[in-house]
Design an enzyme around this catalytic site. Structure first.
Site: not given
Ligand SMILES: NC(=O)c1ccc[n+]([C@@H]2O[C@H](COP(=O)([O-])OP(=O)(O)OC[C@H]3O[C@@H](n4cnc5c(N)ncnc54)[C@H](OP(=O)(O)O)[C@@H]3O)[C@@H](O)[C@H]2O)c1
Length: 252
Positions: A139, A149
């Site tokens: 991130s 985080y």
């Molecule tokens: N969105 C942002 O602004 C942003 C910015 C920078 C970095 N990120 C990073 O991008 C990555 C993806 O985030 P996102 O924004 O796409 O979030 P999201 O839409 O909430 O998706 C998260 C995904 O991770 C899975 N997940 C969550 N907890 C889990 C667990 N304990 N075991 C297995 N799978 C799990 C969820 O599936 P299930 O609930 O089905 O398990 C879902 O598929 C993360 O690492 C986050 O830190 C996000």
């Protein structure tokens, strides 16, 4: 050429966009998350739309058993994985120092322990097969002190940078993908109020994924989608730490 990719957190957001984009490019998939129904629905859609193989692994990556299930798919020599996308993640509501330590342990396991174990399994397997690629979703928060985080994401960024150099001689590329705000389920799940984040700061998940894959082709170790976030990340590295911390004070 990528033939099979394992994507963690494929049921929503960035991981879902990775799965869709890779399937569109004809890449077979192993998709991992906790929600079987969402995984199966996605798998069926991608199989019929793009004629690719999609294996489903239901796993909670904050548990040792869940990580082992995903590792098994990475070390299966009959179905070799060329690309690992360590993407699954979540944010914990509350400031460190006020949160429950059992919850913090689960966060550490999900954001640090799981990608570490999956990277290890992938590197050992890929090194014996002439190479492969790993994308670790970090991130832009990794560039600023923003609580637990951002500390976890800084760890992943740092390890990715080292691994990309260290395993270059066995043809393994490692990328740290560092997005800014992306419209996904992430903020709602983490009970974050993002109502005051200006529109220009939001990125779309498919743009983030396309940028990451393009940067992977160009062998870039750190992928920061969009010029605005490249500029912000650059500033964060050069401004005095105290000022960056003050600006980032709202983060957790
Ligand atoms: N969105 C942002 O602004 C942003 C910015 C920078 C970095 N990120 C990073 O991008 C990555 C993806 O985030 P996102 O924004 O796409 O979030 P999201 O839409 O909430 O998706 C998260 C995904 O991770 C899975 N997940 C969550 N907890 C889990 C667990 N304990 N075991 C297995 N799978 C799990 C969820 O599936 P299930 O609930 O089905 O398990 C879902 O598929 C993360 O690492 C986050 O830190 C996000």
């Amino acid at each position: 050429m990528t033939r099979r990719a394992l994507v963690t957190g494929a049921t929503a957001g960035i991981g879902n966009a990775f799965a869709r984009e890779l399937a569109k490019r004809g890449v077979d998939l192993v998709i991992v998350a906790r929600t079987t129904e969402r995984l199966e629905t996605l798998a069926a859609e991608l199989r019929s739309k793009h004629q690719v193989e999609v294996d489903v692994v239901t796993a909670d990556l904050s548990t040792a058993a869940g990580v082992q299930a995903a590792s098994n798919a990475l070390t299966d020599t009959t179905r070799p994985v060329d690309l690992l996308v360590n993407n699954a993640g979540a944010s914990l509501a509350g400031w460190f120092g006020t949160t429950d330590m059992a919850d913090e342990d689960r966060q550490l396991d999900l954001l640090v322990r799981a990608p570490m174990h999956l990277m290890d399994a992938a590197i050992k397997s890929m090194a014996g097969r002439g190479g492969g690629q790993i994308i670790n979703v970090s991130s832009v928060a990794a560039f600023t002190p923003r609580g637990v985080y951002s500390a976890h994401k800084a760890w992943l960024l740092n390890l990715s940078q080292w691994a990309d150099i260290h395993y270059d001689d066995v043809n393994i590329s490692v990328q740290a993908l560092c997005p800014g705000f992306v419209r996904t389920e992430f903020h709602e799940r983490g009970e974050m109020d993002v109502s005051d984040v200006p529109r220009w700061m939001w990125l779309k998940a498919d743009y983030v994924v396309k940028t990451s894959l393009r940067d992977l082709e160009r062998d870039k170790t750190v992928s920061i989608p969009s010029m605005r976030y490249k500029a912000l990340a650059g500033l964060a590295q050069h401004l005095p730490r105290t000022l960056v911390t003050r600006v980032a004070k709202r983060g957790r």
